[in-house]
Enzyme design. Structure first.
Site, mmCIF file in Angstrom:
data_model
loop_
_atom_site.group_PDB
_atom_site.id
_atom_site.type_symbol
_atom_site.label_atom_id
_atom_site.label_comp_id
_atom_site.label_asym_id
_atom_site.label_seq_id
_atom_site.Cartn_x
_atom_site.Cartn_y
_atom_site.Cartn_z
ATOM 1 N N SER A 46 0.847 -1.203 0.000
ATOM 2 C CA SER A 46 0.000 0.000 0.000
ATOM 3 C C SER A 46 0.879 1.249 0.000
ATOM 4 O O SER A 46 0.376 2.353 -0.220
ATOM 5 C CB SER A 46 -0.937 0.004 1.212
ATOM 6 O OG SER A 46 -0.214 -0.202 2.409
ATOM 7 N N GLU A 179 -9.127 -9.599 4.080
ATOM 8 C CA GLU A 179 -9.420 -8.196 3.745
ATOM 9 C C GLU A 179 -10.791 -8.070 3.084
ATOM 10 O O GLU A 179 -11.106 -8.796 2.117
ATOM 11 C CB GLU A 179 -8.327 -7.643 2.812
ATOM 12 C CG GLU A 179 -8.586 -6.183 2.428
ATOM 13 C CD GLU A 179 -7.382 -5.445 1.899
ATOM 14 O OE1 GLU A 179 -6.257 -6.010 1.886
ATOM 15 O OE2 GLU A 179 -7.551 -4.282 1.486
HETATM 16 O O1 KIV Z 1 -0.412 -3.357 1.746
HETATM 17 C C1 KIV Z 1 -1.103 -3.302 2.769
HETATM 18 O O2 KIV Z 1 -1.168 -2.274 3.446
HETATM 19 C C2 KIV Z 1 -1.834 -4.497 3.157
HETATM 20 C C3 KIV Z 1 -2.680 -4.442 4.391
HETATM 21 C C4 KIV Z 1 -3.722 -3.429 4.368
HETATM 22 C C5 KIV Z 1 -3.214 -5.763 4.771
HETATM 23 O O3 KIV Z 1 -1.727 -5.486 2.518
#
Ligand code: KIV
Length: 260
Positions: A46, A179
């Site tokens: 992310s 998720e």
């Molecule tokens: O990349 C991310 O932040 C994630 C989490 C939200 C589980 O995979």
């Protein structure tokens, strides 16, 4: 290792205490997570949306992840440091996946996370001594297949998610991120596997919760139903910088106090 959180300790927390996980992307967010006493810090891909300005996590490269993992690893001591495997670094073959995970571990990760149904990759990681976290449900790297960031596992799709989680569990993951799936399905998955489940938008029945740092502190421009904003860091920071700009323009900063 004393108080240090390890992958086996996270696994053993199931049924004993809720597992607290948060993302971090650099030395400052990593140090804040450490100071707040969280159990697991995830350098999530992310980072692509949250820090690097991409629309999705799809463009994130291994080099970008290595850069951010190194930054967080410099400050993260007690929490287990997990690194996300970016899109395209594990889907091709088991040797490709192992090479990518090894690079993340050499950069300071203590475990890796991958999205989707790859039990053969999980088995190879376990054989290589690399703890691995699974991730099912709304897996953001598949956003184009899903046609958007939407809740997964509704209706007849539910058993597919349960089966994926079971396969990952049997292959040896130390936990599974769930998720954006219905809370009842998350409870079913949690009952069906032996490892802890860690939810984000998956209700209260999971063994732990994970959230994106920027969503928790209110740095994100958007708000999300699955997240609770514990502050309004974004508007606070805009206000701080606006006051700074005014002070410079009105010659109110710097003063003698800030001069040498
Ligand atoms: O990349 C991310 O932040 C994630 C989490 C939200 C589980 O995979």
């Amino acid at each position: 290792m004393g108080d240090k959180v390890t992958a086996p300790k996270v696994r053993a927390m199931r049924g004993r205490q809720p597992i607290v996980c948060v993302t971090a992307y650099d030395a400052s967010s990593g140090a804040i997570a450490e100071e707040a006493g969280v159990d697991v810090v995830l350098v999530g891909d992310s980072v692509g949306n949250v820090v690097l300005g991409y629309e999705t996590t799809v463009p994130v490269t291994l080099d970008e992840m290595l850069h951010h993992v190194r930054a967080v690893a410099r400050v993260c001591r007690r929490p287990l440091l997990v690194a996300d495997m970016p899109f395209g670094t594990y889907q091709e073959s088991v040797p490709q996946a192992v090479a990518s995970a090894v690079a993340l571990m050499k950069a300071g990760a203590e475990a890796v996370k991958l999205e989707g149904d790859y039990p053969e990759v999980v088995e190879a990681f376990v054989r290589a001594g690399i703890p691995v976290l699974g991730h099912v449900g709304m897996t953001p790297q598949s956003v184009h297949r899903f046609g958007g960031f939407r809740v997964q596992g509704r209706g007849s799709e539910g058993p597919v998610v349960v089966d994926q989680a079971k396969r990952l569990d049997e292959a040896g993951v130390f936990g599974i991120v769930l998720e954006l799936i219905p809370a009842a399905l998350a409870a079913e998955v949690t009952a069906a596997v032996g490892c802890p489940t860690i939810g984000i938008g998956a209700g209260p029945s999971c063994d732990g919760q994970i959230q994106v740092f920027h969503d928790l502190v209110g740095l994100s421009a958007e708000t999300f139903r699955h997240a609770r904003r514990y502050g309004e860091a974004r508007s606070d920071m805009v206000a701080f910088l606006t006051r700074y700009a005014t002070d410079v323009r009105e010659a109110a900063f710097p003063t003698e106090e800030h001069s040498f």
